[in-house]
Design a protein around this motif. Structure first.
Motif, PDB file in Angstrom:
ATOM      1  N   UNK A  61      60.906  11.545  58.204  1.00 22.01           N
ATOM      2  CA  UNK A  61      60.646  10.883  58.529  1.00 22.01           C
ATOM      3  C   UNK A  61      58.680  10.673  59.096  1.00 22.01           C
ATOM      4  N   UNK A  62      58.626  11.948  59.601  1.00 20.73           N
ATOM      5  CA  UNK A  62      57.226  12.875  60.030  1.00 20.73           C
ATOM      6  C   UNK A  62      56.481  12.806  58.097  1.00 20.73           C
ATOM      7  N   UNK A  63      57.155  13.372  57.480  1.00 14.22           N
ATOM      8  CA  UNK A  63      56.861  13.528  55.772  1.00 14.22           C
ATOM      9  C   UNK A  63      56.050  12.766  55.331  1.00 14.22           C
ATOM     10  N   UNK A  64      56.396  11.285  55.616  1.00 11.69           N
ATOM     11  CA  UNK A  64      56.454   9.993  54.900  1.00 11.69           C
ATOM     12  C   UNK A  64      55.255   9.241  55.934  1.00 11.69           C
ATOM     13  N   UNK A  65      55.081   9.980  57.349  1.00  8.77           N
ATOM     14  CA  UNK A  65      53.991   9.698  57.845  1.00  8.77           C
ATOM     15  C   UNK A  65      52.873  10.176  57.848  1.00  8.77           C
ATOM     16  N   UNK A  66      52.602  11.191  57.345  1.00 13.44           N
ATOM     17  CA  UNK A  66      51.948  12.251  57.359  1.00 13.44           C
ATOM     18  C   UNK A  66      51.122  11.406  55.680  1.00 13.44           C
ATOM     19  N   UNK A  67      52.463  11.314  54.847  1.00 12.92           N
ATOM     20  CA  UNK A  67      51.943  10.896  53.740  1.00 12.92           C
ATOM     21  C   UNK A  67      50.977   9.889  53.593  1.00 12.92           C
ATOM     22  N   UNK A  68      51.489   8.410  54.535  1.00 16.61           N
ATOM     23  CA  UNK A  68      51.322   7.237  54.699  1.00 16.61           C
ATOM     24  C   UNK A  68      49.628   7.577  55.454  1.00 16.61           C
ATOM     25  N   UNK A  69      49.550   8.055  55.984  1.00 21.05           N
ATOM     26  CA  UNK A  69      48.466   8.560  56.856  1.00 21.05           C
ATOM     27  C   UNK A  69      47.077   8.960  56.158  1.00 21.05           C
ATOM     28  N   UNK A  70      47.786  10.496  55.505  1.00 23.12           N
ATOM     29  CA  UNK A  70      47.334  10.504  53.662  1.00 23.12           C
ATOM     30  C   UNK A  70      46.127   9.791  52.889  1.00 23.12           C
TER      31      UNK A  70
END
Length: 96
Positions: free
Chosen positions: A82-91
């Motif tokens: 979940x954190x990975x997906x959130x960070x990826x989206x933010x990036x």
């Protein structure tokens, strides 16, 4: 563009970047003559195609990526997707 997708417009990509064949192909470890053949339609091996995508389309500076960076990203994706997906989206959106 997904990983390993065929890249049809190599010469156009190179020209948009303002690079000659030597500079463009040397960044991914291909000779000018080899790159010329790929630009003329010869089949490009998947590893070369992926390097081209990373370096010239995604603009990844391979000199700045370490093995540790890749290991940390893999662990984050595995242990906290979940954190990975959130960070990826933010990036991707350009937010910091």
């Amino acid at each position: 563009m997904k990983s390993f997708d065929k890249i049809d417009n190599i010469r156009e990509i190179r020209k948009k970047l303002g690079l000659n064949q030597i500079d463009f192909w040397n960044k991914i470890g291909v000779t000018q003559s080899g790159g010329s053949r790929y630009e003329s339609g010869r089949n490009m091996p998947k590893p070369v195609r992926e390097l081209l995508r990373l370096v010239h389309i995604e603009q990844v500076d391979l000199a700045k990526v370490s093995r540790d960076d890749l290991a940390v990203a893999a662990l984050l994706k595995e242990r906290n997707p979940e954190l990975y997906a959130e960070l990826k989206k933010e990036a991707k959106s350009g937010k910091k």
